[in-house]
Write a protein that holds these residues in place. Sequence first.
Motif, PDB file in Angstrom:
ATOM      1  N   LEU A  80       0.831  -1.213   0.000  1.00  0.00           N
ATOM      2  CA  LEU A  80       0.000   0.000   0.000  1.00  0.00           C
ATOM      3  C   LEU A  80       0.863   1.260   0.000  1.00  0.00           C
ATOM      4  O   LEU A  80       0.602   2.214  -0.748  1.00  0.00           O
ATOM      5  N   TRP A  81       1.923   1.266   0.818  1.00  0.00           N
ATOM      6  CA  TRP A  81       2.751   2.474   0.914  1.00  0.00           C
ATOM      7  C   TRP A  81       3.621   2.674  -0.329  1.00  0.00           C
ATOM      8  O   TRP A  81       3.849   3.817  -0.761  1.00  0.00           O
ATOM      9  N   VAL A  82       4.106   1.592  -0.932  1.00  0.00           N
ATOM     10  CA  VAL A  82       4.879   1.731  -2.180  1.00  0.00           C
ATOM     11  C   VAL A  82       3.993   2.336  -3.268  1.00  0.00           C
ATOM     12  O   VAL A  82       4.409   3.239  -4.009  1.00  0.00           O
ATOM     13  N   GLN A  83       2.759   1.848  -3.377  1.00  0.00           N
ATOM     14  CA  GLN A  83       1.786   2.384  -4.333  1.00  0.00           C
ATOM     15  C   GLN A  83       1.523   3.858  -4.050  1.00  0.00           C
ATOM     16  O   GLN A  83       1.465   4.687  -4.967  1.00  0.00           O
ATOM     17  N   CYS A  84       1.389   4.215  -2.779  1.00  0.00           N
ATOM     18  CA  CYS A  84       1.140   5.589  -2.362  1.00  0.00           C
ATOM     19  C   CYS A  84       2.265   6.521  -2.813  1.00  0.00           C
ATOM     20  O   CYS A  84       2.013   7.622  -3.333  1.00  0.00           O
ATOM     21  N   ILE A  85       3.506   6.074  -2.649  1.00  0.00           N
ATOM     22  CA  ILE A  85       4.665   6.906  -3.011  1.00  0.00           C
ATOM     23  C   ILE A  85       4.671   7.207  -4.512  1.00  0.00           C
ATOM     24  O   ILE A  85       4.837   8.358  -4.926  1.00  0.00           O
ATOM     25  N   LEU A  86       4.480   6.161  -5.349  1.00  0.00           N
ATOM     26  CA  LEU A  86       4.535   6.378  -6.792  1.00  0.00           C
ATOM     27  C   LEU A  86       3.347   7.226  -7.260  1.00  0.00           C
ATOM     28  O   LEU A  86       3.519   8.129  -8.095  1.00  0.00           O
ATOM     29  N   ALA A  87       2.153   6.979  -6.726  1.00  0.00           N
ATOM     30  CA  ALA A  87       0.991   7.793  -7.095  1.00  0.00           C
ATOM     31  C   ALA A  87       1.223   9.256  -6.724  1.00  0.00           C
ATOM     32  O   ALA A  87       0.854  10.172  -7.485  1.00  0.00           O
ATOM     33  N   SER A  88       1.852   9.503  -5.579  1.00  0.00           N
ATOM     34  CA  SER A  88       2.141  10.872  -5.141  1.00  0.00           C
ATOM     35  C   SER A  88       3.143  11.544  -6.083  1.00  0.00           C
ATOM     36  O   SER A  88       3.017  12.736  -6.392  1.00  0.00           O
ATOM     37  N   LEU A  89       4.130  10.775  -6.546  1.00  0.00           N
ATOM     38  CA  LEU A  89       5.094  11.328  -7.500  1.00  0.00           C
ATOM     39  C   LEU A  89       4.408  11.701  -8.815  1.00  0.00           C
ATOM     40  O   LEU A  89       4.730  12.736  -9.416  1.00  0.00           O
ATOM     41  N   TRP A  90       3.452  10.868  -9.259  1.00  0.00           N
ATOM     42  CA  TRP A  90       2.692  11.207 -10.464  1.00  0.00           C
ATOM     43  C   TRP A  90       1.886  12.487 -10.247  1.00  0.00           C
ATOM     44  O   TRP A  90       1.758  13.305 -11.156  1.00  0.00           O
ATOM     45  N   CYS A  91       1.344  12.665  -9.061  1.00  0.00           N
ATOM     46  CA  CYS A  91       0.618  13.912  -8.745  1.00  0.00           C
ATOM     47  C   CYS A  91       1.530  15.117  -8.933  1.00  0.00           C
ATOM     48  O   CYS A  91       1.130  16.134  -9.511  1.00  0.00           O
ATOM     49  N   LEU A  92       2.759  15.020  -8.444  1.00  0.00           N
ATOM     50  CA  LEU A  92       3.703  16.132  -8.546  1.00  0.00           C
ATOM     51  C   LEU A  92       4.126  16.386  -9.982  1.00  0.00           C
ATOM     52  O   LEU A  92       4.343  17.524 -10.392  1.00  0.00           O
TER      53      LEU A  92
END
Length: 469
Positions: free
Chosen positions: A360-372
């Motif tokens: 869950l947290w690995v997915q969260c990190i990459l999704a957040s990078l896409w947001c940026l």
Amino acid sequence: MSETKFKPVLGLWDATMIVAGSMIGSGIFIVSADIVRNVGSAGWLIAVWLITGFMTITAAVSYGELSGMFPKAGGQYVYLKEAYNPLVGFLYGWSFFAVIQTGTIAAVGVAFSKFTAYLVPGVSEDIVLLNLGFITISPAQLLSIATIILLTYINTRGVEGGKLIQTTLTATKLLSLFGLIIFGLVMMRSDVWNANWADAWKLQSLSREGSIGDYTTIAAFGAIAAAMVGSIFSSDAWNNVTFIAGEIKNPQKNIGLSLFLGTLIVTIVYVTANIMYTSVLPLQEIASAEKDRVAVSASHAIFGNIGTYIIAIMIMISTFGCNNGLILSGARVYYTMAKDGLFFKRAGHLNKFAVPQQALWVQCILASLWCLSGKYGDLLDMVSFVVVLFYMLTIVAIFILRKQRPDAVRPYKAFGYPFLPLIYITMGLSFCTLLIIYKPQYTWPGLIITLIGIPIYYFALQQKKAPNA
């Protein structure tokens, strides 16, 4: 001590709400503008949504057979691995992690922020908090990351919290959408309706400024394929329920049924919403809606100035619930890949709440990078091709497994086999071929991302074989 197994706590209603809730994000409120610019008529606008709906339901009922054969976490990744080989399964899982799921989470998260800005202008995407030259950061991006982190945290505390959010918000947004559709049809403007449907089947391009362009016969097919990029994006993620099979009661029966019910409900909502749009807005207003926000224009026409706020709240509920479903289900794919030695090892562990916390947290990190990055929208256009390609491969898997494993237990058999699956494959091939010819920029980036997975796969195999790996 950590739990070692998933808890089957989700019933048919919960599974159906995950299907519908993961599908309905921001797309239905926005993409019709681009569809109208491509097809230029009310009839073809509805036809694009009907074609997409037919393809989605056909694929969903076909997946029912596979979900019954392999009722375990990982869904489509498992089906492709079993029918073809581990490499094909990995390429799907890699694309899913790299862009398909994480990019969708980012896009839906930013859509939540954009519409929150109608109520709280301070979180607007137009405000620049930080300009680093190569990247600009807005409050909308930061808010989207905050919602992704919040939903990830909730889902690390066990599936029950995610279930409650999903069922509550999906039921709310379905009722809200049906309410909007009913109000819109009651407030129908007969002059607008008659004008929109007077020449309903003339296929043409319609610019924001109102200029009209004709297509050659072949180019018309390309225009329909380009229009379907938006409707397919809006209808995607229906397969997310297959990823959480380990947490569904009686998965052999309930996954297939929830796939059918969820996709049918959403298709009805999408088609009737677009009929409603054509009853209150002239086609030119749909094509030229500010920032493509057709639903805002329609709601304004129905309710007046307060309509903007009604839609903003609806989209906030819709996108928040959608992301919950995407976050909850996506991590189960990485968990299963990790169990196969093809993802970060720690992602293959369940925490004390019986959920894959690290995944869950690995997915969260990459999704957040896409947001940026701000590039998720472009990427999602580019991966529509790859998404449909993998759907086709998965449906072909039904034919392969019927031949390879004729005696395997199949609690549910693909509806309309072999005709409906063959129709889907034919339509999917047509869509992909037309995109290759007329919109190559929507095809090669997704393919490149997928093919990058090949060396990563072989590297992962080497690591797996290495001593003390």
